[in-house]
Every structure is written in C-alpha cells, then in structure tokens.
Design an enzyme around this catalytic site. Structure first.
Site, PDB file in Angstrom:
ATOM      1  N   TYR A 229       0.815  -1.224   0.000  1.00 17.53           N
ATOM      2  CA  TYR A 229       0.000   0.000   0.000  1.00 17.53           C
ATOM      3  C   TYR A 229       0.845   1.269   0.000  1.00 17.53           C
ATOM      4  CZ  TYR A 229      -4.548  -2.026  -0.199  1.00 17.53           C
ATOM      5  OH  TYR A 229      -5.658  -2.665  -0.664  1.00 17.53           O
ATOM      6  N   ILE A 240      -7.262  -0.222   5.796  1.00 14.55           N
ATOM      7  CA  ILE A 240      -7.964  -1.326   6.472  1.00 14.55           C
ATOM      8  C   ILE A 240      -9.429  -1.335   6.006  1.00 14.55           C
ATOM      9  CG2 ILE A 240      -6.417  -1.734   8.415  1.00 14.55           C
ATOM     10  CD1 ILE A 240      -7.900   0.323  10.060  1.00 14.55           C
ATOM     11  N   HIS A 241      -9.550  -1.608   4.671  1.00 14.58           N
ATOM     12  CA  HIS A 241     -10.857  -1.560   4.003  1.00 14.58           C
ATOM     13  C   HIS A 241     -11.987  -2.182   4.830  1.00 14.58           C
ATOM     14  CE1 HIS A 241      -8.734  -0.903   0.111  1.00 14.58           C
ATOM     15  NE2 HIS A 241      -7.917  -1.866   0.506  1.00 14.58           N
ATOM     16  N   ASP A 242     -11.775  -3.461   5.217  1.00  7.38           N
ATOM     17  CA  ASP A 242     -12.881  -4.240   5.787  1.00  7.38           C
ATOM     18  C   ASP A 242     -13.363  -3.687   7.124  1.00  7.38           C
ATOM     19  OD1 ASP A 242     -12.773  -5.929   3.608  1.00  7.38           O
ATOM     20  OD2 ASP A 242     -11.426  -7.357   4.597  1.00  7.38           O
TER      21      ASP A 242
END
Ligand code: BDR
Ligand code: CA
Length: 312
Positions: A229, A240-242
């Site tokens: 990233y 930390i998409h989720d």
C-alpha cells in the site's frame, strides 16, 4: 444491538475488522464464516480461527465456506498483497484456537443462526460474495431474517485489481451480481473510494503497536500489506478496508450513504468484475441495476480513533 455474521477471507484488513467486532460490546458477533479470497480457503479459515483466539473469542462459531468462485475459477491469488500465509508471514506466530470449525459449514451455519435468531441479523461480507450468493440460492427464506447487508466491495471510480475491478467483486463477479443486483435485501456497499479515504499512516500504526498486546500482535501483520500500500498511497501507511464496513455494521449511520442504482459487470471484457453506479441526479434503476446505499463519506479521525481504542 446489531447481531453480526461476518463472512471473511483473512487477510490483514479482515483481521483488523474481526478484531474490531470481537472487541465491540455494541454488537453481538453471532458467527464468522470463511471464504476463498486473499489466500486459499484452508488459510483464510485457519487465519479466522487464529484471529478469534487472539481476541479471546472461543464463543464465536466459525463456518468453513466456499473454496472457489461459483462459476469461473479466479485467475490469480493475490498473495503478493497479504503475504503467502495471508497475514504477512505472522500466522505461524499466532496460537491456534481450541474450538475449530463447526461441522455444518458456512452456508448451513448462517442459515440456521438466521432462522434461530429472535432479531434480524446484519450480514457483513468482507470477502468475495460466494458464500452469501450460495446462502440466498439454497435458503431463500434467510433473506427475511437479514435486516441488511453491509458489503465491503466495489469502486465508483475504478478498481484496485485492475482499472475496473475491486478485489472482492472481481474474485466472484457472478456471486456479486446475484447478491448486489438480483436480491432485494437492503444493502450498504462500502467501496474502495471511501476505504482509501480512511487510510492509516505510520504514526497511527506506531500508536497501535504501542497500545497493548493486541495492537502489538496486529501491527506486524501489516508488514507485506503495508509495503504494497505504501507504493499505492505514496507514503508509509495502509488501508484497512474491511474494518470500515464492520464499523458501519456495528454503528449504523457511521458512513454517509447515497442511494444509487448499481450493477456488476460479469461480461468477459476488461471491465469484468467492475461495479457501475448510476450517479446521475435522481437516477431511477434501469433493468440490470438495483438501488444500493453506497457509502460516500465518513468522519475519518473518528473512525481511526475508534480503531485505536478498540484494538488497544
Ligand atoms: C478487499 O480486498 C481484499 O484484499 C481486502 O481484504 C478487502 O476485503 C479490498 O479491495
Ligand atoms: Ca477481505
């Protein structure tokens, strides 16, 4: 209190998302189900169990789900982003959970828990949508017991696997089409356009590492992922998409949404696995589109502070 079932492919940001839910007294984490995705199903399942052990949640049942997409095999596994073990090489350092997977498997487990629940369940898919499509195909009555889907996936302005497709939709476009377009369960979609806005930097990661034993275990898991990233973001940090989707599931309304017609491209073209949102003013859904609540903005410092507090 929201009752959550998280369907996941851990994955580093999945690990952060699971830890957030496991450490949040404002939600009831009813079950975790695993799916192929960031790494193969054996590893995503092992990682889910290890992360739940790390956060001391022997009580949460884990169901093992689909090892591959519904129809066409996925072309590539994204091991480069999450490391060969899915957790930047840290998985071997994490203890195994005594309680293993439930014998009934992800789809039957979800169906039973939804049926037995007094309250509707919020289903939170943070990996490819294969298990959720299979659930709704095999147990259509389950839809009545789901108050909403909070899905991490898609992109309004493009993808992260390629120009068009975000990973979770790309990894099983037919399943994504079934869930996002053909079903009518109220759905909040958390696309990468928003999750990138919630990126965390080196200072945040240093504070996490110093915040206690959980943070000290989670921060090294970002290693391979953070390096990948850093190239995308142009600075030392990660996404930390989720966890952004799980925060919305725990605290409904955390994300500001826009209700727009949306579809998934399943054609074999350079756009396969892409999401297409009709952002015209007051657009009505045309055939092949469904109205979905797409998350557009949030209070980013409030989100990153929440994460630090819960993972401390
Ligand atoms: C999604 O893809 C995976 O790599 C992450 O775990 C997240 O669910 C982001 O595009
Ligand atoms: Ca994921």
């Amino acid at each position: 209190m929201p009752r959550l079932i998280i369907d996941t492919d851990p994955g580093i940001d999945d690990a952060f998302a699971l830890a957030l839910a496991a450490r949040s007294p404002e939600c009831d984490l009813v079950a975790v189900t695993t799916v192929h995705g960031n790494v193969g199903l054996d590893l995503t399942t092992r990682n889910a169990l290890k992360v739940l052990k790390l956060v001391d949640r022997e009580d949460v049942p884990v169901g093992r789900g689909a090892a591959r997409p519904l129809v066409y095999p996925t072309a590539v596994e994204k091991t480069a982003v999450h490391g060969g073990d899915g957790l930047s090489g840290q998985a071997a350092l994490l203890a195994d959970r005594e309680r293993g997977v439930e014998p009934e498997g992800a789809v039957a487990l979800m169906a039973r828990l939804i049926r037995e629940s007094d309250e509707p369940v919020t289903l939170v898919p943070i990996g490819p949508l294969t298990n959720v499509a299979a659930l709704l195909a095999a147990h259509p009555e389950a839809a009545d017991g789901i108050d909403r889907l909070v899905v991490m996936g898609g992109g309004l302005t493009g993808g992260n696997v390629n120009a068009a497709a975000e990973f979770n939709v790309w990894a099983d476009p037919e399943a994504a089409y079934r869930v996002l377009v053909e079903e009518d369960i109220p759905t909040t979609l958390v696309p990468i356009d928003l999750t990138y806005q919630c990126a965390v930097d080196a200072d945040w990661l240093a504070r996490l590492a110093a915040a206690g034993p959980l943070g000290a275990a989670l921060e090294p898991m970002t290693g391979v992922y953070r390096a990948a990233y850093a190239k995308i973001l142009g600075y030392d940090g990660t996404v930390i998409h989720d966890a952004v989707a799980v925060a919305e599931a725990i605290f409904p309304g955390t994300l500001k949404t826009k209700r727009v017609p949306l579809t998934v491209d399943t054609a074999f073209s350079p756009r396969r696995g892409g999401t297409l949102a009709d952002l015209r003013l007051n657009a009505e859904p045309t055939p092949g589109f469904r109205l979905v609540n797409v998350a557009m903005e949030t209070d980013v410092p409030a989100f990153t502070d929440l994460m630090l507090r819960r993972l401390s």
